[in-house]
Motif scaffolding. Structure first.
Motif, PDB file in Angstrom:
ATOM      1  N   GLU A 384       0.843  -1.186   0.000  1.00 41.49           N
ATOM      2  CA  GLU A 384       0.000   0.000   0.000  1.00 41.49           C
ATOM      3  C   GLU A 384       0.887   1.248   0.000  1.00 41.49           C
ATOM      4  O   GLU A 384       1.877   1.320   0.733  1.00 41.49           O
ATOM      5  CB  GLU A 384      -0.910   0.033   1.233  1.00 41.49           C
ATOM      6  N   THR A 415      -3.302  10.474   0.745  1.00 39.70           N
ATOM      7  CA  THR A 415      -3.816   9.467  -0.186  1.00 39.70           C
ATOM      8  C   THR A 415      -3.276   8.093   0.195  1.00 39.70           C
ATOM      9  O   THR A 415      -2.073   7.937   0.430  1.00 39.70           O
ATOM     10  CB  THR A 415      -3.406   9.785  -1.635  1.00 39.70           C
ATOM     11  N   SER A 417      -3.319   4.181  -1.309  1.00 35.96           N
ATOM     12  CA  SER A 417      -3.644   3.408  -2.514  1.00 35.96           C
ATOM     13  C   SER A 417      -3.284   1.940  -2.303  1.00 35.96           C
ATOM     14  O   SER A 417      -2.135   1.605  -2.007  1.00 35.96           O
ATOM     15  CB  SER A 417      -2.881   3.967  -3.722  1.00 35.96           C
ATOM     16  N   HIS A 436      -6.309  -0.495  -8.752  1.00 35.02           N
ATOM     17  CA  HIS A 436      -6.028   0.200  -7.494  1.00 35.02           C
ATOM     18  C   HIS A 436      -7.319   0.637  -6.815  1.00 35.02           C
ATOM     19  O   HIS A 436      -8.283   1.033  -7.477  1.00 35.02           O
ATOM     20  CB  HIS A 436      -5.154   1.435  -7.733  1.00 35.02           C
ATOM     21  N   ASN A 438      -8.388   3.510  -4.052  1.00 36.02           N
ATOM     22  CA  ASN A 438      -7.806   4.750  -3.550  1.00 36.02           C
ATOM     23  C   ASN A 438      -8.714   5.410  -2.516  1.00 36.02           C
ATOM     24  O   ASN A 438      -9.927   5.508  -2.708  1.00 36.02           O
ATOM     25  CB  ASN A 438      -7.572   5.737  -4.703  1.00 36.02           C
ATOM     26  N   SER A 440      -8.726   9.074  -0.404  1.00 39.23           N
ATOM     27  CA  SER A 440      -8.083  10.388  -0.354  1.00 39.23           C
ATOM     28  C   SER A 440      -8.831  11.294   0.611  1.00 39.23           C
ATOM     29  O   SER A 440     -10.066  11.310   0.645  1.00 39.23           O
ATOM     30  CB  SER A 440      -8.058  11.010  -1.757  1.00 39.23           C
TER      31      SER A 440
END
Length: 760
Positions: A384, A415, A417, A436, A438, A440
């Motif tokens: 990650e 962020t 991911s 991915h 994500n 944020s």
């Protein structure tokens, strides 16, 4: 215009002395100006002769001295800066020049043999080529080489025969015949035969023939057939090794996540098995499931090159690893099984970087931004990527209508991911690319000096994946944004609601609270990275939703006086569609026509009468209509300079609908310099009428509101970036002003744009 151009060229010759570089040559020397290939054939069409002549001409050596607008500047520079010194400016300039290429350095016989060999490789087995030098006058200081090629008949393929044997390898090769590149009726071509060998080898690699290679194939060509025809026989060489004829399967798979050059032992005794692969390392740096998305081959499966390459690609793009070494080993000498090893060299797990950026905007602002980035490439031992960015920026105008109204911004963006799908959905992703997930989270404060301060909060959670090489998707299940005015100056309040005038809706909307909560989806198709294509295409479509279900359930109706709140704030309710199409057509190897068409529509309803400011459309500026300042035109035929006071500053004009079209011709001029001729057109509109902004609403005669500009520019391709300059001249305004024509090509109103990268 022609006389002026001729005068400029003559003046350049006088200034540079570049038109008379031959005066520097010694007696008897002649400057080589290039070669020409003349095709002698009664069957070939004129276009075919031209294409063949250009192809052969590219093989001629040496290459003559380069020219710029017909002037041999580099040759002139070489002579004028000639020096015996090994340092200094003169020596440096001399290295930038070119020594003369003389006709005496041209080997006519060698070039003739090369041309003849190429013709024979392209079906002209009886071709003959001869060369000679030509000067306009015996006393001339320049000469060229002329090669005469008598091609003779072109031999065509009568039939192609694949292996007929019963061996496994013969059957496999014969099985590739359906998609052969060797077509009956086509002309014989050695390059096509070589490519056919590569094609067959690639196909066999998909079927487990790990040790097979193109060199194991031979193409027998029989040219004794009547009527200038050939028969081609595809065969596996008799001396092909036995293991190249065997189909191999995968045995065991080993992954070394913390490999270094000091590791000399395979340490299989430390292997930890997970599902279908083994992890081998001295200390635990990753979870066992980390590579479930990257190891695409399985024990017991037949070796497959696509799975092999896709696995490597996924390892490289996983994040924590800067080097990936892959090795296949035979289990034993008499076995058709392979053990697979992946040796991964890690980046440093954590890093800290500082970015300093500079920019200039078309609104005459000079801006800088500083980013402090902290990155953990393997935050939770699952590859990650956790990134935290602290940023600050400033946009300052030293002079002009916005002087003193500088814009400052600061904030933090975090962020996280994951290199896999996490959550309720698992879309299909291409095997070559890692999907991915994500998350944020960010905050920023925007300060427009003397006017207002805005707090902005954002949160998103979603997925990015590639369906194929050309198709990619982005789905955000959650998009949250909340913008809240922290403070508003009296000057700005007075501009919104002047004492003797109406409320300015454009200025008021900038500081309205914004509460957006909903999903978004984006789809992209592109093949623009395939440079070999004459025509390439790009499309991006996006849909954004906000509080749609909640607004319907609560019966929100802002226009009817029934606005609803969520978490104590009035929320925005809308549907927004965005579409962008780009089409590129190569008119020549170094010139392109680029076009773009944009259509965006936002539909506010229920709890909103217009889109929130951050979601509205804007037009104008260096990447849009280049003959107009950024955000300075529209909506519709409304004139921002009439009817509404703006204090001492210009409002950012925005709309719910946008239509824009651009066309640009991009020729290569010389070296790193490309030119551009362009035309832009478009505008923005409001969806609902507004009495304080007459002409701003979208109608069925929207085309009457188009702003149009034209211009030219230069692009400097510096490899790492493209520096762009454009001069845009407005030729049609969307509004009508007294004593000003609507159509007016006026250089005095032109806008200079300095930017990084192409506009589209």
């Amino acid at each position: 215009m022609t006389k002026h151009l001729k005068y400029i060229l003559l003046s350049s010759c006088v200034l540079l002395s570049a038109c008379s570089t031959t005066k520097f040559l010694a007696p008897g020397q002649k400057l080589y100006t290039g070669g020409e290939v003349v095709i002698k054939d009664s069957v070939l069409k004129k276009s075919e002769k031209k294409a063949l002549s250009e192809e052969l001409g590219a093989l001629l050596r040496p290459v003559p001295n380069s020219t710029i607008l017909g002037l041999r500047f580099k040759l002139w520079l070489y002579f004028k800066t000639k020096t015996n010194k090994t340092k200094g400016l003169a020596h440096w300039l001399n290295k930038k020049g070119e020594p003369p290429v003389l006709i005496s350095s041209v080997n006519l016989d060698q070039n003739s043999k090369i041309l003849q060999n190429r013709l024979q490789n392209e079906s002209y087995f009886q071709a003959q080529v001869s060369g000679d030098t030509v000067s306009k006058k015996p006393t001339s200081k320049v000469a060229k080489a002329v090669y005469t090629a008598v091609t003779g008949p072109g031999y065509k393929i009568r039939k192609v025969v694949f292996p007929q044997g019963n061996r496994t390898i013969d059957t496999a090769v014969a099985g590739t015949s359906a998609k052969t590149l060797l077509k009956v009726g086509d002309k014989y071509n050695l390059d096509v035969i070589k490519t056919e060998r590569l094609r067959i080898d690639a196909k066999l690699k998909e079927e487990g023939f790990y040790y097979f290679s193109p060199e194991n194939l031979i193409m027998h060509v029989d040219s004794t057939i009547a009527g200038h025809q050939v028969d081609i026989f595809v065969a596996v060489k008799n001396e092909t090794p036995g293991r190249a004829q065997n189909i191999y399967t995968i045995n065991n798979i080993y992954v070394y996540p913390s490999y270094s050059l000091r590791d000399t032992s395979l340490m299989k005794d430390k292997a930890v098995f997970y599902k279908w692969y083994n992890i081998v390392e001295r200390r635990n740096t990753v979870h066992t499931y980390t590579f479930a998305n990257t190891v695409l081959m399985r024990p017991g499966q037949v070796y497959n090159r696509t799975a092999h390459n896709n696995s490597l690609n996924r390892f490289i793009n996983l994040g924590p690893y800067k080097f990936v070494k892959n090795r296949f080993e035979d289990v034993s000498a008499d076995s058709s099984k392979l053990d697979v090893y992946y040796f991964l060299t890690q980046y440093k797990k954590k890093s800290l970087s500082l970015d300093v950026l500079g920019r200039t905007t078309s609104a005459n602002y000079t801006g800088t931004q500083v980013n402090l980035n902290w990155l953990n490439r393997n935050a939770f031992k699952g590859a990650e990527a956790l990134k935290i960015t602290l940023f600050g920026s400033t946009d300052v105008q030293a002079g002009g209508q916005n002087a003193g109204y500088n814009v400052y911004q600061a904030g933090i963006q975090t962020t996280l991911s994951w290199p896999r799908f996490i959550g309720p959905i698992y879309p299909k992703a291409a095997d070559a690319y890692i999907p991915h997930t994500n998350l944020s989270l960010g905050y920023s404060i925007v300060n427009r000096q003397k006017l207002y301060n805005l707090n902005s909060y954002n949160l998103s959670f979603g997925y990015q994946w590639r369906e194929t090489e050309h198709r990619s998707h982005e789905l955000n299940l959650i998009n949250f944004q909340f913008v809240n005015p922290l403070s508003v100056s009296d000057e700005y309040k007075a501009s919104i609601n002047p004492a003797n005038g109406p409320v300015n809706p454009a200025l008021k909307h900038v500081i309205d609270k914004q509460f957006i909560l909903g999903p978004s989806y984006s789809y992209t198709f592109t093949n623009t990275n395939e440079d070999y294509r004459t025509n390439t295409f790009y499309y991006n479509g996006k849909v954004t939703l906000s509080n749609n279900i909640y607004g319907l359930v609560t019966g929100a109706d802002s226009a009817g006086g029934k606005p609803k709140k969520l978490f104590g704030a009035i929320f925005n309710q809308f549907v927004k569609f965005e579409n962008e199409i780009r089409y590129f057509h190569k008119t020549a190897p170094n010139s392109t026509i680029a076009t773009r068409f944009i259509v965006g529509v936002g539909l506010p309803y229920g709890n909103s009468t217009q889109l929130p400011y951050s979601q509205q459309f804007f037009i104008g500026g260096p990447n849009s209509l280049r003959g107009f300042r950024a955000r300075a035109i529209g909506p519709g035929s409304f004139d921002p300079q009439t009817g509404l006071g703006t204090g001492g500053f210009l409002a950012d004009e925005s709309g719910d609908i946008k239509i824009e079209a651009n066309i640009e011709y991009r020729p290569k001029l010389f070296s790193i310099v490309r030119g551009a001729l362009f035309v832009d057109a478009g505008n923005i509109w409001l969806l609902h009428s507004n009495s304080l902004q007459p002409g701003a609403v979208f109608s069925n005669k929207f085309y009457n509101d188009f702003a149009v500009d034209a211009g030219f520019g230069l692009r400097f391709d510096l490899t790492v970036l493209v520096l762009r300059t454009d001069l845009g001249i407005p030729i049609r305004t969307p509004y009508v002003r007294a004593n000003e024509p609507r159509w007016d090509f006026n250089f005095n109103r032109s806008v200079f744009n300095l930017a990084i990268g192409y506009p589209f």
